[in-house]
Scaffold this active site. Structure first.
Site, PDB file in Angstrom:
ATOM      1  N   CYS A 123      -1.882  13.624  -3.537  1.00  0.00           N
ATOM      2  CA  CYS A 123      -0.622  13.865  -2.837  1.00  0.00           C
ATOM      3  C   CYS A 123       0.457  12.819  -3.097  1.00  0.00           C
ATOM      4  O   CYS A 123       1.636  13.074  -2.856  1.00  0.00           O
ATOM      5  CB  CYS A 123      -0.884  13.975  -1.340  1.00  0.00           C
ATOM      6  SG  CYS A 123      -2.168  15.165  -0.914  1.00  0.00           S
ATOM      7  N   HIS A 259       5.455  12.726   2.363  1.00  0.00           N
ATOM      8  CA  HIS A 259       4.437  13.714   2.037  1.00  0.00           C
ATOM      9  C   HIS A 259       4.187  14.576   3.260  1.00  0.00           C
ATOM     10  O   HIS A 259       4.023  14.069   4.373  1.00  0.00           O
ATOM     11  CB  HIS A 259       3.156  13.010   1.600  1.00  0.00           C
ATOM     12  CG  HIS A 259       1.978  13.918   1.504  1.00  0.00           C
ATOM     13  ND1 HIS A 259       2.019  15.132   0.849  1.00  0.00           N
ATOM     14  CD2 HIS A 259       0.713  13.799   1.993  1.00  0.00           C
ATOM     15  CE1 HIS A 259       0.839  15.721   0.941  1.00  0.00           C
ATOM     16  NE2 HIS A 259       0.035  14.932   1.630  1.00  0.00           N
ATOM     17  N   ASN A 289       0.403  21.722   3.311  1.00  0.00           N
ATOM     18  CA  ASN A 289       0.219  20.570   2.432  1.00  0.00           C
ATOM     19  C   ASN A 289       0.063  21.077   0.998  1.00  0.00           C
ATOM     20  O   ASN A 289      -0.983  21.615   0.636  1.00  0.00           O
ATOM     21  CB  ASN A 289      -1.019  19.781   2.870  1.00  0.00           C
ATOM     22  CG  ASN A 289      -1.250  18.529   2.038  1.00  0.00           C
ATOM     23  OD1 ASN A 289      -0.659  18.349   0.987  1.00  0.00           O
ATOM     24  ND2 ASN A 289      -2.141  17.670   2.511  1.00  0.00           N
TER      25      ASN A 289
END
EC number: 2.3.1.180
Length: 351
Positions: A123, A259, A289
């Protein structure tokens, strides 16, 4: 690790000169999980902030969504790839270990012959990619670099695992890194990783176990409690560190672009570096996500709706598998065709 991106008489100012994004057409709501998982839509949203996410089509993979983001970029600025001679794809869900997904994307967008490689820090990959891109340019290895954060996580997540299935979605963002006017662009980056935390968030490849003997399953595995604690700490600490290295206070930040893992993580991390949620770009509710794609997707959305303006101070923060982290500061330049507001969602079907 801290990298100094500040311009000098012998060092050009570098930043993002073009930006595009892509989200697959299929929308998966929280209610879609209720029939097979021990959960309900309200519980998912209350714990994560996620209402829906996008899943790639059956025959759509990471290179496809990456190409979609580049084509969106080109639809906004047809000349955006001029002088691009290197391609980085940040991804944890590559089409293959070889050829690289970056090479597959480059082939399809007219960049055959450019240097191309994948970057695997999960990520935090897009922010890592921006730092690596500016390093290639400063070293004289590249003139401009295309950085793509692309994921087809629905292909590698166990859709019957409540711990992971409800969190992840698919999507991509693409940015060209190149020269920008003095006073704009990248300022500092902070990058890091701690392999001791690898057993908290992993995806098996060649080895069945990690050093130390931890046995890995066949799909994405996550210890949610440990990841949450790590994320809050490292986002706050890396954000504070990069601000200090840049000589900035939290009050100097116009927008945090974090993020998009979980709304509770974002809120808790923001408290640590002192930037209110009113100055934080959040779209986890609609995309979930998307790992390396979350930062560019959020950045593109905040440009399209007019929140991010020329000259504003941005703070990018991310964490991921590794366990890894990355933070960067930049002063936004909106002087290129694709960097102005446009009332449009990310393109949904590659041409």
């Amino acid at each position: 690790m801290t990298t100094d991106s500040g311009a000098s008489p012998h060092r050009p100012s570098l930043g993002i000169t073009a930006l595009g994004a892509y989200a697959p057409a299929r929308v998966v709501s929280n209610a879609d999980f209720e029939a097979r998982l021990d959960t309900n839509a309200e519980w998912i949203e209350s714990r994560t902030g996620i209402r829906e996410r996008r899943f790639a089509a059956e025959d759509e993979y990471t290179s496809d969504v990456g190409v979609g983001a580049v084509r969106d970029l080109l639809s906004r600025d047809p000349e955006a790839l001029r002088e691009v001679d290197a391609v980085i794809c940040a991804t944890v869900s590559p089409d293959a270990l070889m050829p690289s997904t970056a090479a597959l994307i480059a082939m399809q967008v007219g960049l055959t012959g450019a240097a191309a490689f994948d970057l695997s820090t999960a990520c935090s990959g897009f922010v890592y990619g921006l730092s690596v891109a500016q390093g290639l340019i400063l070293a004289g290895t590249a003139r401009r670099v295309l950085v793509v954060g692309a994921e087809a996580l629905s292909k590698i997540v166990d859709q019957d695992d409540r711990n992971t299935a409800i969190l992840f979605g698919d999507g991509a963002g693409a940015a060209v890194v190149g020269p920008v006017p003095a006073g704009y662009g990248f300022q500092q980056f902070v990058l890091g990783a701690d392999g001791a935390g690898g057993s908290s968030l992993y995806l098996r490849c060649a080895a069945p176990r990690l050093p130390g003997g931890f046995e890995m399953g066949e799909t994405v595995g996550m210890n949610g409690r440990e990841v949450f604690k790590f994320a809050v700490r490292v986002l706050g600490d890396s954000g504070n560190e990069v601000l200090a290295k840049t000589g900035l206070k939290s009050s100097d930040v116009d927008w945090v672009v974090p993020h998009q893992a979980n709304i509770r993580i974002i809120e808790a991390a923001n408290e640590r570096f002192g930037v209110p949620m009113s100055r934080t770009v959040v779209n986890v509710d609609r995309y979930g996500n998307t790992s390396s794609a979350t930062v560019p997707l959020a950045l593109r959305e905040a440009l399209d709706d007019g929140r991010i303006q020329d000259g504003q101070q941005l703070l990018l923060v991310a964490f991921g598998g590794g366990l890894s982290w990355a933070a960067g500061t930049m002063r936004w330049w909106a002087g290129a065709p694709s960097l102005s507001a446009r009332a449009a969602a990310p393109a949904e079907v590659p041409a």
